[in-house]
Design an enzyme around this catalytic site. Structure first.
Site, mmCIF file in Angstrom:
data_model
loop_
_atom_site.group_PDB
_atom_site.id
_atom_site.type_symbol
_atom_site.label_atom_id
_atom_site.label_comp_id
_atom_site.label_asym_id
_atom_site.label_seq_id
_atom_site.Cartn_x
_atom_site.Cartn_y
_atom_site.Cartn_z
ATOM 1 N N ASN A 234 -29.976 13.193 -11.237
ATOM 2 C CA ASN A 234 -29.827 14.623 -11.538
ATOM 3 C C ASN A 234 -28.790 14.746 -12.648
ATOM 4 O O ASN A 234 -27.599 14.596 -12.403
ATOM 5 C CB ASN A 234 -29.375 15.368 -10.272
ATOM 6 N N LYS B 171 -27.915 17.311 -14.245
ATOM 7 C CA LYS B 171 -27.251 18.629 -14.259
ATOM 8 C C LYS B 171 -27.244 19.168 -15.701
ATOM 9 O O LYS B 171 -28.180 18.917 -16.445
ATOM 10 C CB LYS B 171 -25.849 18.535 -13.675
ATOM 11 N N HIS C 3 -30.284 22.960 -4.545
ATOM 12 C CA HIS C 3 -29.064 22.162 -4.739
ATOM 13 C C HIS C 3 -27.858 23.018 -4.349
ATOM 14 O O HIS C 3 -27.821 24.218 -4.608
ATOM 15 C CB HIS C 3 -28.964 21.715 -6.201
ATOM 16 N N GLU D 268 -25.052 23.376 -5.620
ATOM 17 C CA GLU D 268 -24.412 24.099 -6.731
ATOM 18 C C GLU D 268 -25.131 25.420 -6.989
ATOM 19 O O GLU D 268 -24.505 26.419 -7.342
ATOM 20 C CB GLU D 268 -24.383 23.209 -7.993
ATOM 21 N N GLU E 245 -27.249 16.124 1.131
ATOM 22 C CA GLU E 245 -26.122 16.072 0.209
ATOM 23 C C GLU E 245 -24.953 16.859 0.788
ATOM 24 O O GLU E 245 -24.872 18.084 0.587
ATOM 25 C CB GLU E 245 -26.515 16.687 -1.139
ATOM 26 N N GLY F 219 -19.653 14.782 -6.315
ATOM 27 C CA GLY F 219 -18.708 14.707 -7.432
ATOM 28 C C GLY F 219 -17.261 14.475 -7.019
ATOM 29 O O GLY F 219 -16.356 14.654 -7.833
ATOM 30 N N SER G 218 -21.757 11.294 -4.531
ATOM 31 C CA SER G 218 -20.890 10.195 -4.968
ATOM 32 C C SER G 218 -21.509 8.811 -4.807
ATOM 33 O O SER G 218 -20.810 7.834 -4.514
ATOM 34 C CB SER G 218 -19.531 10.278 -4.267
HETATM 35 C C1 PEP Z 1 -25.614 15.837 -7.046
HETATM 36 O O1 PEP Z 1 -25.086 16.748 -7.676
HETATM 37 O O2 PEP Z 1 -26.777 15.962 -6.632
HETATM 38 C C2 PEP Z 1 -24.836 14.634 -6.819
HETATM 39 C C3 PEP Z 1 -25.237 13.831 -5.885
HETATM 40 O O3 PEP Z 1 -23.718 14.447 -7.617
HETATM 41 P P1 PEP Z 1 -22.732 13.159 -7.626
HETATM 42 O O4 PEP Z 1 -23.588 11.928 -7.514
HETATM 43 O O5 PEP Z 1 -22.031 13.251 -8.933
HETATM 44 O O6 PEP Z 1 -21.841 13.303 -6.446
#
Ligand code: PEP
Length: 245
Positions: free
Chosen positions: A10, A12, A96, A98, A162, A168, A207
């Site tokens: 992803n 983003k 997601h 976010e 998630e 992040g 992460s």
């Molecule tokens: C995400 O935003 O879907 C995600 C998993 O981000 P990160 O791997 O940076 O934690």
């Protein structure tokens, strides 16, 4: 034959054409050596058609990062599922955290987006996950169960667990916590859809990096990983693809 692992990037709101080209070339090369992986990259919508065209002849697929629930209309700035499909996507991320946080997306909206995606032949990747406060309050399972039961469409979908606090931040749940939440999600999704548990696929996101991917991918109930930050770095993402053996 063991089930293929989904390795999903992803991007983003990152990526310009020049750097994206170098990145997808490396990803396509790694994916060619990893037939055990279903590799998907989700670039920003402006790059979707271009990235898809660069990947013709490879075994890497592309996905959108969101879609509107309606087929068309007066929705300035939005993208329909059919538009993503026309640009070459095979998947789309919906719900997601976010977007749930910044745009107040509800489970019901996420379900409608997932239905719209399936209506044009895309596979929705439906994201669920608890916040740190919900986990600390002992409500993680309850919150995630509600998200799963209220967001799931009828049809072919992928789920992504998630935890919001892991995105992040460099923090990840223990393997035991991932295993138990994935088992919980699979049980709830099977109950809601009537599908056999073996037909429900849940990827983990939050992460994931080159150092922890192998252990996460080997965890029971984990059908793959959804990767944010590390999917923008060719070496890290290619290592994650290799970790799916
Ligand atoms: C995400 O935003 O879907 C995600 C998993 O981000 P990160 O791997 O940076 O934690």
């Amino acid at each position: 034959m063991p089930m293929r692992k989904f390795i999903i990037g992803n991007w983003k709101m990152h990526g310009a054409a020049a750097e994206a080209h170098t990145l997808v070339e490396a990803v396509a090369e790694a994916a060619a050596k990893a037939p055990q992986a279903e590799v998907i990259v989700c670039p920003p919508t402006t790059l979707l058609a271009q990235v898809t065209s660069w990947l013709v002849g490879s075994n890497v697929k592309t996905g959108g990062q969101d879609c509107h629930a309606e087929a068309e209309g007066a929705h300035t700035g939005s993208i329909s599922a059919a538009m993503l499909e026309e640009a070459g996507a095979a998947y789309v991320i919906v719900g997601h955290s976010e977007r749930r946080a910044a745009f107040g997306e509800t489970n019901d909206e996420v379900k409608k987006k997932a239905q719209a995606a399936m209506g044009v032949g895309l596979i929705p990747i439906i994201c669920v996950g608890e916040t740190a406060a919900e986990r600390d309050a002992g409500k993680a399972e309850e919150v995630v169960a509600r998200q799963v039961s209220e967001s799931l469409p009828k049809g072919h979908f992928l789920l992504a667990y998630e935890p919001v606090w892991a995105i992040g931040t460099g923090k990840t749940p223990t393997a035991r916590d991932i295993e138990s939440m994935h088992a919980h999600i699979i049980a709830v999704a099977a109950r809601e859809t009537g599908l056999a548990r073996e037909r429900i696929f849940v990827v983990y996101g939050g992460s994931v990096n080159a150092a922890n991917a192998r252990q996460i991918l080997a965890t029971k109930g984990v059908s793959g990983v959804l990767v944010g930050g590390a999917s923008l770095k060719a070496e890290a993402f290619c290592n994650i693809i290799n970790s799916s053996e």
